[in-house]
Scaffold this motif. Structure first.
Motif: not given
Ligand code: ATP
Length: 225
Positions: A21-26, A31-32, A69-72
């Motif tokens: 999850y960490y990798r994809y969310l980063r 990508d903004g 989900y709020n990505v940040k």
């Protein structure tokens, strides 16, 4: 206590999936992308949306219906759980090919871990620098750890050296070992160990290829009959 942050319980299964999850969310943040639905995230990560919802449920309150989900926020929470902000420090023991490759890669920096130095016994390597990191004699490990905070030892020595190196690690305050050697470690339980048996993974892959081939062959033979 009112101000105390609610502790998030994460199961072992979820813990194993968090780095992914960490990798994809980063990447999404880079990508903004500010929001993502469980369906979108599921498609991206090639898992089911219900798996995503189950996994991320324990973080509570920010996977709202229709909003996603709020990505940040999610990235921040997962980073916190994974200790990315702790600024853990690492040294590589074994400045051979694998040690070189790890030192040159962005693996540490990308996960908030600070690589400080390498250690080796070879006089050809000691005193040199690899990707900008100094190579010290293994004999200096103890003293180095007394003067510098070292949380993680990355073990890239041959199997024959593992027992003696483990003893040296156990005599320091190092808290965890990222073990790339082909040997299981015998260390005091206070030390966390993460094994990366690369050769085992390769053999798993070979096994799967072989099984697929024999399935195809028997399917082919069935059709010919
Ligand atoms: P190279 O050919 O450069 O030595 P390699 O990756 O093929 O690389 P390995 O035999 O796997 O070599 O050893 C990895 C590294 O571990 C080498 O740099 C070696 O000098 C070092 N090494 C071997 N024994 C020890 C030890 N007891 N303590 C620390 N480092 C060691």
């Amino acid at each position: 206590m009112e101000n105390e942050e609610k502790k998030i319980y994460v199961s072992q299964a979820v813990k194993k999936r968090l780095p992914r999850y960490y990798r994809y969310l980063r990447q999404l943040l880079e990508d903004g992308k500010l929001r993502i639905s469980s369906l979108e995230l599921a498609a991206l990560m090639n898992v089911t949306a219900s798996q995503i919802r189950q996994d991320l449920n324990c973080f509570g309150g920010f996977g709202q219906q229709g909003y996603g989900y709020n990505v940040k926020y999610l990235f921040g929470k997962i980073s916190e759980i994974l200790g990315v902000g702790e600024r853990y420090t690492a040294v590589i023991i074994g400045a051979g090919n694998l040690g070189h490759a790890l030192a040159a890669s962005g693996t540490f920096k990308d996960r908030g871990v600070i690589l400080k130095a390498l250690f080796d016994i070879s006089s050809e390597k000691i005193g040199k620098s690899i990707s900008g990191f100094p190579v010290y004699s293994l004999d200096e490990l103890d003293e180095y750890c007394m003067n510098e905070r070292v949380d993680i030892a990355v073990l890239t020595v041959p199997g024959s050296a593992v027992a003696s190196v483990s003893e040296k690690i156990a005599a320091t305050d190092i808290k965890g070992v990222w073990n790339f050697s082909e040997v299981e470690l015998s260390l005091p339980p206070r030390l966390s160990v993460e094994n990366v048996h690369l050769g085992d993974k390769l053999m798993n892959l070979c096994y799967d290829i072989k099984s697929n081939q024999s399935e195809e062959e028997s399917a082919g033979a069935g059709q010919e009959e």
